[in-house]
Every structure is written in C-alpha cells, then in structure tokens.
Design a protein around this motif. Structure first.
Motif, PDB file in Angstrom:
ATOM      1  N   TYR A  75      -9.560  -4.635   7.101  1.00  0.00           N
ATOM      2  CA  TYR A  75      -9.743  -5.773   6.212  1.00  0.00           C
ATOM      3  C   TYR A  75     -11.219  -6.161   6.140  1.00  0.00           C
ATOM      4  CZ  TYR A  75      -4.711  -6.578   6.146  1.00  0.00           C
ATOM      5  OH  TYR A  75      -3.349  -6.452   5.960  1.00  0.00           O
ATOM      6  N   LEU A  84       0.839  -1.205   0.000  1.00  0.00           N
ATOM      7  CA  LEU A  84       0.000   0.000   0.000  1.00  0.00           C
ATOM      8  C   LEU A  84       0.873   1.253   0.000  1.00  0.00           C
ATOM      9  CD1 LEU A  84      -2.782  -1.086   2.517  1.00  0.00           C
ATOM     10  CD2 LEU A  84      -3.187  -0.316   0.173  1.00  0.00           C
ATOM     11  N   GLU A  85       1.935   1.233   0.768  1.00  0.00           N
ATOM     12  CA  GLU A  85       2.817   2.406   0.846  1.00  0.00           C
ATOM     13  C   GLU A  85       3.605   2.605  -0.447  1.00  0.00           C
ATOM     14  OE1 GLU A  85       4.950   2.356   4.587  1.00  0.00           O
ATOM     15  OE2 GLU A  85       3.138   3.130   5.549  1.00  0.00           O
ATOM     16  N   ILE A 124      -6.596  -7.365  13.965  1.00  0.00           N
ATOM     17  CA  ILE A 124      -6.192  -6.114  13.291  1.00  0.00           C
ATOM     18  C   ILE A 124      -7.401  -5.178  13.194  1.00  0.00           C
ATOM     19  CG2 ILE A 124      -5.419  -5.090  11.089  1.00  0.00           C
ATOM     20  CD1 ILE A 124      -3.147  -6.436  12.527  1.00  0.00           C
ATOM     21  N   GLU A 148     -10.446   2.811   4.652  1.00  0.00           N
ATOM     22  CA  GLU A 148     -10.432   2.055   3.390  1.00  0.00           C
ATOM     23  C   GLU A 148     -10.601   0.574   3.684  1.00  0.00           C
ATOM     24  OE1 GLU A 148      -6.637   3.230   1.988  1.00  0.00           O
ATOM     25  OE2 GLU A 148      -7.330   5.186   1.293  1.00  0.00           O
ATOM     26  N   GLU A 149     -10.942  -0.161   2.658  1.00  0.00           N
ATOM     27  CA  GLU A 149     -11.243  -1.580   2.857  1.00  0.00           C
ATOM     28  C   GLU A 149     -10.360  -2.443   1.940  1.00  0.00           C
ATOM     29  OE1 GLU A 149     -15.533  -3.076   3.731  1.00  0.00           O
ATOM     30  OE2 GLU A 149     -15.181  -3.333   1.584  1.00  0.00           O
ATOM     31  N   ILE A 150      -9.669  -3.367   2.537  1.00  0.00           N
ATOM     32  CA  ILE A 150      -8.851  -4.322   1.786  1.00  0.00           C
ATOM     33  C   ILE A 150      -9.545  -5.676   1.896  1.00  0.00           C
ATOM     34  CG2 ILE A 150      -6.534  -5.327   1.513  1.00  0.00           C
ATOM     35  CD1 ILE A 150      -6.410  -2.275   1.572  1.00  0.00           C
ATOM     36  N   TYR A 193      -6.558 -11.611  11.692  1.00  0.00           N
ATOM     37  CA  TYR A 193      -7.182 -10.540  10.890  1.00  0.00           C
ATOM     38  C   TYR A 193      -8.300  -9.851  11.665  1.00  0.00           C
ATOM     39  CZ  TYR A 193      -4.354 -11.158   6.802  1.00  0.00           C
ATOM     40  OH  TYR A 193      -3.275 -11.160   5.953  1.00  0.00           O
ATOM     41  N   PHE A 210      -5.391  -0.438  10.423  1.00  0.00           N
ATOM     42  CA  PHE A 210      -3.980  -0.032  10.434  1.00  0.00           C
ATOM     43  C   PHE A 210      -3.814   1.198   9.539  1.00  0.00           C
ATOM     44  CE2 PHE A 210      -2.849  -1.525   6.166  1.00  0.00           C
ATOM     45  CZ  PHE A 210      -3.905  -2.382   5.891  1.00  0.00           C
ATOM     46  N   THR A 211      -2.690   1.880   9.718  1.00  0.00           N
ATOM     47  CA  THR A 211      -2.452   3.077   8.911  1.00  0.00           C
ATOM     48  C   THR A 211      -1.265   2.857   7.976  1.00  0.00           C
ATOM     49  OG1 THR A 211      -1.056   4.001  10.629  1.00  0.00           O
ATOM     50  CG2 THR A 211      -3.372   4.664  10.636  1.00  0.00           C
ATOM     51  N   TYR A 212      -1.282   3.589   6.899  1.00  0.00           N
ATOM     52  CA  TYR A 212      -0.146   3.566   5.982  1.00  0.00           C
ATOM     53  C   TYR A 212      -0.046   4.929   5.304  1.00  0.00           C
ATOM     54  CZ  TYR A 212      -3.400   3.190   2.049  1.00  0.00           C
ATOM     55  OH  TYR A 212      -4.392   3.444   1.136  1.00  0.00           O
ATOM     56  N   LYS A 213       1.140   5.259   4.814  1.00  0.00           N
ATOM     57  CA  LYS A 213       1.331   6.541   4.124  1.00  0.00           C
ATOM     58  C   LYS A 213       1.134   6.318   2.631  1.00  0.00           C
ATOM     59  CE  LYS A 213       4.492  10.423   3.737  1.00  0.00           C
ATOM     60  NZ  LYS A 213       5.854  10.881   3.961  1.00  0.00           N
ATOM     61  N   ASP A 214       0.130   6.983   2.092  1.00  0.00           N
ATOM     62  CA  ASP A 214      -0.192   6.808   0.680  1.00  0.00           C
ATOM     63  C   ASP A 214       0.904   7.438  -0.192  1.00  0.00           C
ATOM     64  OD1 ASP A 214      -2.650   6.139  -1.240  1.00  0.00           O
ATOM     65  OD2 ASP A 214      -1.669   7.985  -1.935  1.00  0.00           O
ATOM     66  N   PRO A 215       1.370   6.740  -1.214  1.00  0.00           N
ATOM     67  CA  PRO A 215       2.478   7.270  -2.028  1.00  0.00           C
ATOM     68  C   PRO A 215       2.042   8.411  -2.950  1.00  0.00           C
ATOM     69  CG  PRO A 215       1.699   5.204  -2.945  1.00  0.00           C
ATOM     70  CD  PRO A 215       0.939   5.416  -1.670  1.00  0.00           C
TER      71      PRO A 215
END
Lengths: 287, 117
Positions: free
Chosen positions: B85, A216-217, B64, B32-34, B61, B70-75
């Motif tokens: 999830y 994702l990153e 989580i 968001e949903e994965i 899962y 969870f968090t992530y940095k979008d590119p």
C-alpha cells in the motif's frame, strides 16, 4: 467517483444517497442499534409502567438523523417510550440544564449519551455533581466510553453505567483479534492514546484489506476501482475478525459491516464487561 | 591454460546465468502499489474517540507493508503478484471541508479506497 470508502463511524441515511453503494461503516446506524437495544431495556426495567428513554446528544446532523420516527414507533409497540432527543452544543462544558430537564421534566429512566468519550466523562461528572447518579441509568453510545471517561468523571461515578458497544472490549483480552490489536498498539502507540476504541481501526482495516485483495483477484490491478472493491465487500461471508465482532457476513443492500451491538456494564475499575450476548440490529436505514 | 580458459568461461556463464536469474527473480518480485487514502480524525471535538481509531487504521496498513505487503493471484496472467500500500493520510479535524479537501487530494493521487474514523 469510483472510490470505495470505509468508516469506523456508524452508518447514516446520507451514505445511502450515492448509487452504486460504495460507502461502508463497521457500525450499524444509531436508529438500528437503538432498536437492537430495546429488548435489553425491557428486560432491565423493573417498573410497572413503560420505561422512558431520554437522549443527550451533541448538536450535529449525525445526531439529528438518529431521531428517527421508526425508532419511536417500534419502541412504543414493544412497550418502551423513547423521548424526544435533547441536544447540547458541541463545545459545551456544563450539562446541568439538559440533565435537569431529563430528570425533572421528562422524567427519564434511562439516558442514552451520544457523545465522545471525553464528552461523556464531562456529562457524568455533572451527573454526580447534580446528585443524579442513582436517579437515572446512563448508556454511553459505542464511541462514548474509553479509558478517558473515568479519568474525567471518576471510577466511582462511571461504575454501573452501560456502554452500547459494537466491538469487543479489552476485558476480552484472549480474543485473537484483541491480542493482535494490542500487539499493534503496544508497538506503535503505548500510552499516548487510549486502547479501548483503537481496536476499531484494525477491525475496519482488515475488512477493507480483505475486500481489496478479493477485488484484485477478480479484476486485476489495472481495473481495480472503488466499484470493484465495493463489489468484493458484498461477497464477505463469515469473514473472521478474530472475535472483535461476530464474523462479517454482508446482507444485500445493507452497508453496515457489523449488524450487532452489545451491552457492557462498567465495573468498579472503570472497565466495560459484557452484560449479555450480541444483539442483532435490524436493517432500517436506506429503505 | 586451456583448462584455465574453460574455467573462466564456465565462471562467466555461471555469473551470467545468476544475473539473469536474479533479474527474473526481481521481475517476479516486482511489488505493485495500491494507493489508499486515510482521512483521519486526529483532532477536533471528538478526538478523544476518533484519534485512537484513526491510529488503529494507520497502524494496520503500516503493518501490512512491514510484512512485505500481500500476494494475490492475478485473474489475467494467473500468476501470483505482490502488492504494497502507498499510504496517504491527513487529519480532517472533524471538519467536512477538510475531509473533502483530503479526499480530493487522495483521489488525485490515484486512491480507489479511502478509510476514515
């Protein structure tokens, strides 16, 4: 199909058939673990001829693929004789014929048991009934031993047998990964399933989750696909799994998330205790 | 009276600001949903070994998600995103045919990731 797949099972040759490689497993292939185990057998063996290792495996393509000629050749070179495999029907409840053949005809010194924890319990029960408990040494495969096994065979029967494991066992309760797995288990499962193999689930999922986050990153949600997750998996280096296995470092072209196995000896209470260090497993499949 | 009007006006502006801020905050907290497919082996000949491992995957899962995801940095926008999830799971009963059916179902539902025992 752009889908990444992760399995708690072992790597097989078939998984290398799809390119790019999108399938991963947290257990090295059978042949890779057996090669890793050769040095343990050599060290353990006290006889003045090469030890003979027999196999008792359930009849399935995944068992057949373990009978790899590279194993026989390498073992012979190292002074260990692997015997042609013996198979039992998947639904067998009696293993007398196979066990007698292994002892009386093939004269095996060690028997590797490729079956589920319940099946190995039934096999060991027959081992005791046939008076073969001290005639050969028995090694359960990584999924062939759990709390279920001594319940079926008896603690006195399984005591002293070996487990070739790829995951730390509950006897190592202080490991952070084991504590976490125990917490998850206690919250969700209590006693309705056995704990010993349960921990391989969180172990695999935490690796897949890390790969998903990294993907994702790298590409963002819109472009997230199996290829991106697989690409992120290949970047794992020293990824800490709390001691459930050694840290995860991917090796180019090797879809096994873990490249180690370890020998455990079952104690009088039916609990597997580490019987030596982690043993490196070579990359054989897919080559 | 004038003061009263001013007070009301300030109050309304305050409420408006609060609402718009909470709206912004809701937008920032959009989760968001994965989609993840769990092809679990809960029954079948090897269930004594595969069922515990299967539940271990499912429980992780769920864990989580229970933590809020969870968090992530979008590119692309360089912002921190939150994701959870969407867990789809099914028993394959140690059957290749059922495994294939499960996998197809997961993929049709948008899964880019499948785990199994």
């Amino acid at each position: 199909m752009d889908v990444a797949q992760f399995s708690t099972g072992n790597v097989t040759q078939l998984m290398y058939g799809h390119k790019p490689l999108l399938c991963f497993a947290n257990t090295p292939g059978d042949v890779e673990r057996l090669i890793g185990m050769i040095d343990f057998i050599k060290k353990d063996w006290k006889g003045d001829r090469p030890p003979r290792v027999g196999t008792l495996a359930y009849e399935a393509s995944t068992s057949r693929q373990a009978e790899d000629q590279r194993l026989f050749k390498l073992a012979r070179e190292k002074g260990v004789e692997f015997l042609p495999f013996d198979y039992f029907p998947f639904t067998a409840t009696d293993f007398s014929t196979e066990l007698r053949r292994l002892y009386e005809v093939k004269k095996a010194d060690y028997v590797w048991l490729r079956g589920g924890a319940g099946q190995v319990g039934a096999i060991m029960k027959d081992v005791a009934r046939l008076g073969l408990r001290d005639k050969m040494k028995y090694i359960a495969c990584y999924f062939g031993y759990s709390e279920v096994t001594p319940l079926i065979a008896g603690k006195d029967v399984v005591a002293g047998m070996y487990l070739e494991g790829t995951l730390s066992t509950p006897s190592e309760a202080d490991l952070p990964g084991m504590k976490f797995a125990r917490k998850l288990y206690d919250k969700n499962r209590k006693s309705d399933v056995s704990f010993m193999i349960y921990a391989s689930g969180p172990h695999l999922a935490m690796i897949a989750h890390e790969a998903t986050k990294r993907a994702l990153e790298k590409v963002g949600l819109k472009k997230l696909g199996g290829r991106a997750i697989a690409d992120a998996t290949w970047t794992l280096k020293d990824f800490d799994v709390g001691g459930l296995t050694p840290p995860i470092t991917m090796q180019e072209g090797n879809i096994s998330l873990v490249r180690y196995c370890r020998m455990f000896k079952i104690d009088k209470e039916g609990i597997p205790r580490p019987d030596g260090p982690w043993l490196g497993t070579p990359h054989v499949l897919g080559r | 009276m004038t003061m009263g009007r001013k007070k009301w006006a300030s109050l309304l502006i305050g409420i408006g600001l609060l609402l718009s801020l909470s709206g912004l905050s809701m937008a920032a907290e959009k989760v968001e949903e994965i989609v993840v497919g769990l092809n679990l082996e809960l029954t079948g000949g090897l269930a004594s070994s595969t069922m515990p491992a299967s539940f271990g995957i499912l429980d992780y899962y769920n864990y989580i998600n229970e933590q809020g995801g969870f968090t992530y940095k979008d590119p692309v926008d360089k912002k921190i995103h939150r994701a959870k999830y969407k867990i789809l799971w099914a028993d394959n009963g140690f059957s290749i045919a059922r495994s294939m059916t499960n996998a197809k179902r997961f993929i049709d539902a948008g899964a880019k990731l499948i785990l199994g025992a």
